[in-house]
Design a protein around this motif. Structure first.
Motif, PDB file in Angstrom:
ATOM      1  N   UNK A   1       0.756  -1.128   0.081  1.00  0.00           N
ATOM      2  CA  UNK A   1       0.107   0.128  -0.027  1.00  0.00           C
ATOM      3  C   UNK A   1       0.987   1.144   0.253  1.00  0.00           C
ATOM      4  N   UNK A   2       0.591   2.120  -0.688  1.00  0.00           N
ATOM      5  CA  UNK A   2       1.271   3.440  -0.868  1.00  0.00           C
ATOM      6  C   UNK A   2       1.338   4.185   0.212  1.00  0.00           C
ATOM      7  N   UNK A   3       0.299   4.033   1.048  1.00  0.00           N
ATOM      8  CA  UNK A   3       0.046   4.735   2.441  1.00  0.00           C
ATOM      9  C   UNK A   3       1.275   4.306   3.245  1.00  0.00           C
ATOM     10  N   UNK A   4       1.873   2.993   3.076  1.00  0.00           N
ATOM     11  CA  UNK A   4       2.854   2.337   4.145  1.00  0.00           C
ATOM     12  C   UNK A   4       4.013   2.654   3.720  1.00  0.00           C
ATOM     13  N   UNK A   5       4.762   3.494   4.460  1.00  0.00           N
ATOM     14  CA  UNK A   5       6.350   3.608   4.222  1.00  0.00           C
ATOM     15  C   UNK A   5       6.973   2.350   3.805  1.00  0.00           C
ATOM     16  N   UNK A   6       7.934   2.252   2.783  1.00  0.00           N
ATOM     17  CA  UNK A   6       8.522   0.946   2.651  1.00  0.00           C
ATOM     18  C   UNK A   6       9.069   0.308   3.867  1.00  0.00           C
ATOM     19  N   UNK A   7       9.708   1.137   4.492  1.00  0.00           N
ATOM     20  CA  UNK A   7      10.315   0.463   5.862  1.00  0.00           C
ATOM     21  C   UNK A   7       9.458  -0.332   6.761  1.00  0.00           C
ATOM     22  N   UNK A   8       8.010   0.189   6.801  1.00  0.00           N
ATOM     23  CA  UNK A   8       7.136  -0.686   7.604  1.00  0.00           C
ATOM     24  C   UNK A   8       6.398  -1.685   6.967  1.00  0.00           C
ATOM     25  N   UNK A   9       6.655  -1.979   5.649  1.00  0.00           N
ATOM     26  CA  UNK A   9       5.786  -2.946   5.208  1.00  0.00           C
ATOM     27  C   UNK A   9       6.387  -4.181   5.630  1.00  0.00           C
ATOM     28  N   UNK A  10       5.321  -5.181   5.697  1.00  0.00           N
ATOM     29  CA  UNK A  10       5.663  -6.639   6.149  1.00  0.00           C
ATOM     30  C   UNK A  10       5.691  -7.600   4.997  1.00  0.00           C
TER      31      UNK A  10
END
Length: 228
Positions: free
Chosen positions: A124-133
């Motif tokens: 999801x674009x709303x999620x910063x890459x670092x937080x993506x699981x």
DNA sequence: GATTGATCATGT
DNA sequence: ACATGATCAATC
């Protein structure tokens, strides 16, 4: 995480991929000593490259499967909160002057897709890459029905290109495969063949898997329970 | 919201 | 130039 060695078996590869499940992209990046970009606008292949390194892919930029010893291609697949793909999946560039002479079994599409390790990642674009699981991996080969569908699209699209109609193809054609530009800019050109068999400067194109197709293949393997 | 056409970075 | 890894952003 130390420098991973190449996995020696599919089982080892899948076990490694399963171990990444639930981890965040930012954690993995720091363990591999890489800064994580704030967004992917200028780092479109970042997550894919990170997972490659984490799993010990060895092919580099060569025309070989990512895990050359195993003949397995790696694809990260960005998904939304419901687990549905948010993007199409690039398969390969199209050798415009050669596709007319290629049978399905020898096609770059079949060579890429016959064995794929899909690694689902939050996208999801709303999620910063670092937080993506990172999610569950799926080691996949096309089912007989999927192979028939892919082959049908290949024959239609490669047939059009072979007859010199590459510039008439749009992304609307194809049920599971589609043809779209694959280039640095809209001014990019590579050699193609026109209707008279003469060469001309054509837009570079690639084959992509529609998100509807990858959604179906995920659904066929990840059975969702009624309890959620 | 889904899709299509355009684009970005890196390496050989 | 063209392969690898893809996502962006305008439009349907």
């Amino acid at each position: 995480m130390a420098q991973p060695l190449r996995p020696q078996s599919e089982a080892e590869l899948v076990a490694r991929a399963r171990a990444l499940s639930g981890r965040r992209v930012g954690e993995l990046a720091s363990e591999l000593g890489q800064p994580c970009p704030p967004d992917l606008r200028r780092a479109k292949g970042f997550v894919g490259g990170l997972v490659e390194r984490a799993l010990g892919a060895d092919a580099g930029p060569r025309a070989l499967p990512d895990f050359s010893l195993l003949g397995v291609e790696l694809k990260t697949l960005p998904v939304d909160a419901r687990g549905r793909p948010v993007e199409s999946t690039f398969v390969c560039t199209i050798p415009l002057t050669e596709v007319a002479n290629l049978e399905w079994e020898a096609s770059p599409v079949w060579r890429k897709l016959r064995r794929v390790l899909w690694v689902v990642v939050e996208g999801q674009r709303s999620l910063p890459p670092a937080q993506r699981r990172i999610g569950e991996p799926l080691l996949w080969s096309p089912s007989p029905a999927q192979e028939r569908a892919l082959r049908f699209d290949w024959e239609e699209l490669a047939g059009l290109i072979g007859r010199g109609d590459v510039e008439r193809i749009t992304g609307h054609l194809g049920n599971c495969l589609q043809v779209r530009p694959k280039a640095a800019t809209s001014r990019s050109r590579r050699r193609g063949t026109d209707r008279d068999g003469a060469f001309f400067d054509a837009m570079p194109k690639g084959f992509y898997l529609r998100a509807t197709f990858t959604a179906t293949l995920l659904a066929e393997h990840f059975v969702v329970s009624a309890a959620g």
